[in-house]
Design a protein around this motif. Structure first.
Motif, short mmCIF file in Angstrom:
data_model
loop_
_atom_site.label_atom_id
_atom_site.label_comp_id
_atom_site.label_asym_id
_atom_site.label_seq_id
_atom_site.Cartn_x
_atom_site.Cartn_y
_atom_site.Cartn_z
N GLN A 1 -0.72 -28.00 40.22
CA GLN A 1 -1.72 -29.01 39.88
C GLN A 1 -3.13 -28.47 40.09
O GLN A 1 -4.03 -28.75 39.29
CB GLN A 1 -1.50 -30.25 40.75
N ILE A 2 -3.32 -27.71 41.15
CA ILE A 2 -4.65 -27.12 41.42
C ILE A 2 -5.04 -26.17 40.29
O ILE A 2 -6.15 -26.25 39.75
CB ILE A 2 -4.65 -26.39 42.77
N LEU A 3 -4.12 -25.26 39.94
CA LEU A 3 -4.41 -24.27 38.90
C LEU A 3 -4.65 -24.93 37.55
O LEU A 3 -5.56 -24.54 36.80
CB LEU A 3 -3.27 -23.26 38.81
N LEU A 4 -3.84 -25.93 37.23
CA LEU A 4 -3.98 -26.61 35.93
C LEU A 4 -5.24 -27.47 35.89
O LEU A 4 -5.71 -27.82 34.80
CB LEU A 4 -2.76 -27.48 35.65
N SER A 5 -5.78 -27.82 37.05
CA SER A 5 -6.98 -28.66 37.09
C SER A 5 -8.27 -27.86 36.90
O SER A 5 -9.31 -28.43 36.54
CB SER A 5 -7.06 -29.42 38.42
N LEU A 6 -8.21 -26.55 37.15
CA LEU A 6 -9.44 -25.74 37.13
C LEU A 6 -10.11 -25.74 35.76
O LEU A 6 -11.31 -25.95 35.64
CB LEU A 6 -9.12 -24.30 37.57
N ILE A 7 -9.32 -25.48 34.71
CA ILE A 7 -9.90 -25.42 33.36
C ILE A 7 -10.45 -26.77 32.91
O ILE A 7 -11.59 -26.84 32.42
CB ILE A 7 -8.87 -24.87 32.36
N PRO A 8 -9.70 -27.89 33.07
CA PRO A 8 -10.28 -29.20 32.70
C PRO A 8 -11.56 -29.53 33.47
O PRO A 8 -12.49 -30.10 32.90
CB PRO A 8 -9.16 -30.19 33.04
N ILE A 9 -11.61 -29.17 34.76
CA ILE A 9 -12.82 -29.44 35.55
C ILE A 9 -13.98 -28.64 35.00
O ILE A 9 -15.10 -29.16 34.82
CB ILE A 9 -12.57 -29.10 37.03
N TYR A 10 -13.74 -27.35 34.72
CA TYR A 10 -14.80 -26.49 34.17
C TYR A 10 -15.31 -27.03 32.84
O TYR A 10 -16.52 -27.13 32.61
CB TYR A 10 -14.26 -25.07 34.00
N LEU A 11 -14.39 -27.40 31.94
CA LEU A 11 -14.79 -27.91 30.63
C LEU A 11 -15.48 -29.27 30.76
O LEU A 11 -16.42 -29.55 30.02
CB LEU A 11 -13.56 -28.04 29.73
N SER A 12 -15.04 -30.10 31.69
CA SER A 12 -15.67 -31.41 31.89
C SER A 12 -17.11 -31.26 32.34
O SER A 12 -17.98 -32.02 31.90
CB SER A 12 -14.87 -32.22 32.92
N VAL A 13 -17.36 -30.28 33.21
CA VAL A 13 -18.73 -30.03 33.65
C VAL A 13 -19.60 -29.60 32.48
O VAL A 13 -20.74 -30.06 32.32
CB VAL A 13 -18.75 -28.97 34.77
N ASN A 14 -19.06 -28.71 31.63
CA ASN A 14 -19.82 -28.27 30.45
C ASN A 14 -20.12 -29.44 29.50
O ASN A 14 -21.24 -29.55 28.98
CB ASN A 14 -19.02 -27.20 29.71
N ILE A 15 -19.12 -30.30 29.28
CA ILE A 15 -19.34 -31.47 28.43
C ILE A 15 -20.38 -32.39 29.06
O ILE A 15 -21.24 -32.95 28.37
CB ILE A 15 -18.01 -32.22 28.20
N GLY A 16 -20.29 -32.54 30.38
CA GLY A 16 -21.25 -33.40 31.08
C GLY A 16 -22.68 -32.92 30.91
O GLY A 16 -23.60 -33.71 30.67
N ILE A 17 -22.86 -31.61 31.01
CA ILE A 17 -24.21 -31.04 30.83
C ILE A 17 -24.69 -31.27 29.39
O ILE A 17 -25.87 -31.60 29.16
CB ILE A 17 -24.20 -29.54 31.18
N PHE A 18 -23.81 -31.08 28.43
CA PHE A 18 -24.17 -31.32 27.03
C PHE A 18 -24.59 -32.78 26.81
O PHE A 18 -25.57 -33.06 26.13
CB PHE A 18 -22.98 -30.97 26.13
#
Length: 410
Positions: free
Chosen positions: A110-127
């Protein structure tokens, strides 16, 4: 007979029940091809077989004697995966394969699978931080929005216009699509974890609700509860001292409310109670049992994957008790906490900082144009800086706690 099960490891309980059902139909499990995700059966007599799938530590190749004594045998094994079978009735089986390694695997996955969604969510948030003000200004008639192939000073003709490339929009859509792909495995892992915990006996401690003192008060006593906001959970030493000082003043902890982290006290006699806020990545049943045997009371647990806080309390008269045997153990736990939070905070802080730097570079690249839209650019910069502060401030508390733990006398 071969049956393809591509997501079997995300549905452990369902697969176990399915294997038992196939045995009732006369299809007995003989092998599993992990690479091709194939379950291989041999046609035989209809049998009542209970199956358990376990994930063992490295180096373990044989079953424990207690499992063999209770009728368990290997239907097959591949690497660290064991597919165990038992032909006894379920109620007659006194020993079950350990689920702890499997639960630990679920946590790590769960930790490993969460890393990419968290990273992409931050990028979307900044956009969105940049896009939303532009949309607001557009509807207010202050500016316009234009799509171009690429951003360059030659193509930007009107300063009142917000320029977007089609690639910007496609990147957001692609990021949302990737996040959606991770939702199903994360959901299945979480559900698997819950299903397996439900089958464990009552000694498996699972506290995820509000803590209420054993002293059930009347409605009138409830009205006399004293509400206090506690120090941050990211500074365990300060929270522990605050709670102990409250008890010494006669404010007895009655309730901890989940969600808003409020502590409720009743006014009573001063007490000497040791409080310890302990950090764990993946607490097991044994972890809670050890504390219970040492007369510690679990006051509250809080946290989500991969963080779990446990607040322990113990009344004493003479020597102040501790859960750590030496300073090195205490510092190691503080270090583990710092590393866990760093894995989340540092990449996020780096992404936001990079965005702020890009905005500054854009500002200084064309000073005359920057002056024309200075209020808008200031708003963008301040917004990004405020978001950065929201991450840097709690992270500084974590690092400060680690530094204090290293310098504190045990």
């Amino acid at each position: 007979m071969r049956i393809f099960k591509p997501f079997w490891s995300l549905n452990i309980k369902n697969i176990e029940n399915w294997l038992s059902k196939k045995a009732l139909e006369g299809y007995i499990l003989k092998d599993v091809n992990l690479l091709l995700r194939l379950f291989i059966f041999e046609k035989g007599e209809e049998s009542n077989i209970n199956y358990r799938i376990s994930f063992e530590k490295r180096g373990i190749t044989e079953l424990q004697p207690s499992l063999i004594k209770n009728g368990w045998y290997k239907a097959c094994s591949k690497g660290r995966w064991f597919f165990l079978a038992n032909e006894k009735n379920l109620e007659d089986i006194k020993a079950q394969p350990s689920r702890e390694p499997l639960l630990s695997r679920f946590k790590i996955a769960q930790i490993l699978l969460s890393l990419i969604p968290i990273y992409l969510s931050v990028n979307i948030g900044i956009f969105l931080i940049i896009l939303i003000p532009m949309i607001i200004f557009y509807f207010l008639g202050i500016g316009d929005i234009t799509f171009i192939k690429e951003v360059s000073p030659e193509k930007i003709q009107h300063i009142e216009t917000s320029y977007f490339t089609l690639l910007d929009i496609l990147n957001v859509v692609k990021a949302l699509g990737i996040i959606a792909l991770f939702i199903y495995p994360l959901y299945r892992l979480r559900k698997n974890e819950s299903q397996i915990k439900e089958e464990l006996d009552s000694d498996y401690v699972k506290f995820d609700g509000e803590y209420v003192s054993e002293k059930e008060g009347s409605l009138q006593e409830h009205r006399k509860l004293i509400e206090k906001r506690c120090p941050s959970f990211l500074e365990p030493d300060k929270l522990e001292k605050w709670l102990e000082d409250m008890e010494a003043k006669g404010f007895n902890l009655y309730k901890v409310k989940k969600g808003n982290m409020k502590f409720y006290f009743t006014k009573g006699a001063p007490r000497k109670i040791r409080y310890i806020l302990d950090f764990q990545n993946n607490p097991t049943a044994a972890y809670y049992e050890i504390f219970k045997l040492d007369q510690w009371e679990l006051a509250y647990t809080v946290g989500t994957l991969p963080v779990k806080w446990s607040l322990w309390s113990k009344e004493y008269t003479d020597e102040r008790p501790n859960i750590y045997s030496n300073k090195e153990e205490q510092v190691a736990n503080a270090k583990k906490m710092a590393l866990t939070y760093s894995a989340f905070y540092l990449p996020t802080i780096a992404i936001i900082s990079y965005s702020i730097i890009k905005v500054f570079i854009l500002l200084i690249s064309d000073i005359s144009r920057t002056i024309e839209v200075l209020p808008y650019m200031i708003f963008i910069v301040l917004f990004l800086v405020s978001i950065l502060f929201l991450f840097c401030f709690p992270y500084s508390k974590i690092i400060s706690f680690y530094i204090r733990a290293k310098g504190r006398e045990y």
